[in-house]
Write an enzyme that holds these catalytic residues in place. Structure first.
Site, mmCIF file in Angstrom:
data_model
loop_
_atom_site.group_PDB
_atom_site.id
_atom_site.type_symbol
_atom_site.label_atom_id
_atom_site.label_comp_id
_atom_site.label_asym_id
_atom_site.label_seq_id
_atom_site.Cartn_x
_atom_site.Cartn_y
_atom_site.Cartn_z
ATOM 1 N N GLU A 1 46.044 49.431 39.930
ATOM 2 C CA GLU A 1 45.151 48.274 39.482
ATOM 3 C C GLU A 1 44.105 48.648 38.602
ATOM 4 O OE1 GLU A 1 44.599 46.563 43.066
ATOM 5 O OE2 GLU A 1 46.665 45.887 43.458
ATOM 6 N N ASP B 1 39.907 47.069 51.278
ATOM 7 C CA ASP B 1 40.922 46.646 51.495
ATOM 8 C C ASP B 1 41.752 47.801 52.398
ATOM 9 O OD1 ASP B 1 43.681 45.441 51.993
ATOM 10 O OD2 ASP B 1 44.228 45.354 50.023
ATOM 11 N N ASP C 1 45.179 38.883 54.344
ATOM 12 C CA ASP C 1 46.287 38.870 53.548
ATOM 13 C C ASP C 1 47.586 38.813 53.930
ATOM 14 O OD1 ASP C 1 47.737 39.174 51.113
ATOM 15 O OD2 ASP C 1 47.137 41.287 50.820
ATOM 16 N N LYS D 1 47.350 34.280 47.208
ATOM 17 C CA LYS D 1 48.142 34.698 46.232
ATOM 18 C C LYS D 1 49.267 33.991 45.958
ATOM 19 C CE LYS D 1 47.621 39.908 47.483
ATOM 20 N NZ LYS D 1 48.228 40.978 48.301
ATOM 21 N N ARG E 1 48.111 40.790 41.893
ATOM 22 C CA ARG E 1 49.249 41.348 42.948
ATOM 23 C C ARG E 1 49.119 42.724 42.000
ATOM 24 N NH1 ARG E 1 52.175 39.168 46.904
ATOM 25 N NH2 ARG E 1 52.023 41.225 47.717
ATOM 26 N N SER E 2 49.556 43.771 42.421
ATOM 27 C CA SER E 2 49.382 45.223 41.847
ATOM 28 C C SER E 2 50.412 45.228 40.703
ATOM 29 C CB SER E 2 49.782 46.323 42.855
ATOM 30 O OG SER E 2 51.061 46.060 43.441
ATOM 31 N N LYS F 1 39.894 38.387 43.188
ATOM 32 C CA LYS F 1 40.128 39.843 43.392
ATOM 33 C C LYS F 1 41.074 40.243 42.178
ATOM 34 C CE LYS F 1 42.041 43.108 46.429
ATOM 35 N NZ LYS F 1 43.057 43.312 47.887
#
Length: 427
Positions: A205, A242, A312, A337, A366-367, A388
């Site tokens: 990320e 996180d 999450d 998400k 998302r990553s 984010k």
């Protein structure tokens, strides 16, 4: 004019070099909407299913040809001729066609691609930006970015157990200023890490993944970088975590491999409370494991009044799980998400439910990402006030920030940066 005349799916690569689904929806008037679907590394057990081919001879089993075939065949057959403006009907048709509770037959990656592309095509038909088409005339709030500048957990090959250490430039007057603040801290941190002999390569990320022994060590580096960049921690810039605690929850306890410590549920809650007391941390995501319901309640009771507690893996953008959390006092915020639930309609329903219950909502990447910047528009469309979307490196992350810069410029004097008002603890 907005009737769907073609749906074209294809296999593309995400930011990790893995295949993902991209969809074009073409309308009768020639308008086209395109959406690429992201993919997560630390995934919640209750997420909608991302359909992979499983053929080890091709992309090591991670191909998405089956999902693409569903887009080009079954989904087009069901949706061809339908009005792209009828988002709820489009999404409901796909959900019913799939017939499973987790979109596991057709795949959430196929369904989401079509859902988002249809909305973008309809917006294009009206010559409207997506944020305006989805959010209406009240969509004008630019979100506070949660910038992930130090990585640990499954996002990095280092001893740090927590997954993300983030900065939130809440004191900036505009989104553009917030982005500049984050960039300056990011580059200052790089210099500080380098000076201390740490690796400054970036993770999935875009954050740094230094070989640090603990969360405290990571937080100390971030605090120093904020000050050296000319900002005041606790005023200009706040911190967010996180923990991704599900990843290190084993046999009813929280096992910190990097620190060689094991914490009970109560000890975990107290440890996080101690971090909040010692650092200007205003948001903690997944501080407890996704199924540790008693732990979530204990943590919320302990620090929920002074810290945003984001679910999450706990909620997976699912209104049923969110409703249960609201009813039982677990967390006070939800991470949104789009690929956890699989349609735009369900995504918007989760944001609406959160806001009605007094929970905050954080729009998230998302990553495994792409150059698609849809979530930037959705953050503004839903007035959620927080986004984010990674660090200040890697084009798959900066694509979202750059889109928010464009939106802020387009809104002009009507643009409003959420700032401290985005977080209840700072109001």
């Amino acid at each position: 004019m907005t009737a769907i005349v073609d749906i074209i799916g294809r296999e593309i690569l995400d930011s990790r070099g893995n295949p993902t689904v991209e969809v074009d929806v073409v309308l009768e008037d020639g308008s086209v909407g395109r959406a690429a679907v992201p993919s997560g590394a630390s995934t919640g057990a209750h997420e909608a299913v991302e359909l992979r081919d499983g053929d080890k001879a091709r992309y090591l089993g991670k191909g998405v040809q089956k999902a693409v075939e569903a887009v080009n065949g079954e989904l087009f057959d069901a949706l061809g001729g339908m009005d792209a403006e009828q988002q709820v009907q489009i999404d409901q048709t796909m959900i019913e066609l799939d017939g499973t509770p987790n979109k596991g037959r057709i795949g959430a990656n196929a369904i989401l691609g079509v859902s988002l592309a249809a909305a973008k095509a309809a917006a294009a038909s009206y010559d409207m930006p997506l944020y305006r088409y989805v959010g209406g005339t009240s969509a004008r709030t630019l979100p506070v970015p949660m910038m992930n500048i130090v990585n640990g957990g499954v996002h990095a090959d280092n001893p740090i157990d927590f997954q993300e250490f983030m900065i939130m430039p809440v004191g900036a007057p505009t989104f553009a200023d917030a982005l500049r603040c984050g960039s300056e801290i990011f580059h200052t941190l790089k210099g500080e890490l380098k000076k201390a002999g740490h690796n400054t390569n970036v993770g999935d990320e875009g954050g740094f993944a230094p070989n640090l022994p603990s969360a405290d060590a990571a937080l100390d580096f971030v605090m120093a970088a904020i000050g050296k960049a000319g900002y005041k921690a606790g005023d200009d810039v706040m911190l967010a975590l996180d923990c991704a605690a599900t990843e290190f929850f084993k046999d009813g306890a929280y096992v910190y491999g990097g620190e060689n410590k094991t914490r009970s549920r109560s000890e975990q809650a107290k440890y996080l409370a101690d971090l909040v007391a010692r650092y200007p941390i205003v948001s903690i995501e997944d501080g407890m494991s996704e199924d540790d319901m008693d732990g979530w309640k204990e943590l919320t009771d302990l620090i929920g009044s002074k810290c945003q507690l984001v679910g999450d893996d706990l909620f997976v953008t699912n209104v049923t799980r969110l409703a249960d959390g609201i009813k039982n006092g677990r967390a006070n915020s939800i991470l949104i998400k789009v690929n956890q639930i699989g349609t735009l309609t369900e995504t918007l329903a989760a944001v609406e439910m959160a806001h009605k219950a007094g929970y905050t909502a954080v729009m998230s990447h998302r990553s495994g990402e792409t150059e698609d910047s849809t979530i930037a528009d959705l953050a503004v469309a839903t007035n959620c006030g927080q986004i984010k979307t990674g660090s200040l490196a890697r084009a798959d992350r900066t694509a979202k920030y750059n889109q928010l810069l464009r939106i802020e410029q387009e809104l002009g004097a009507h643009a409003h940066y959420a700032g401290k008002a985005a977080l209840k603890a700072l109001r």
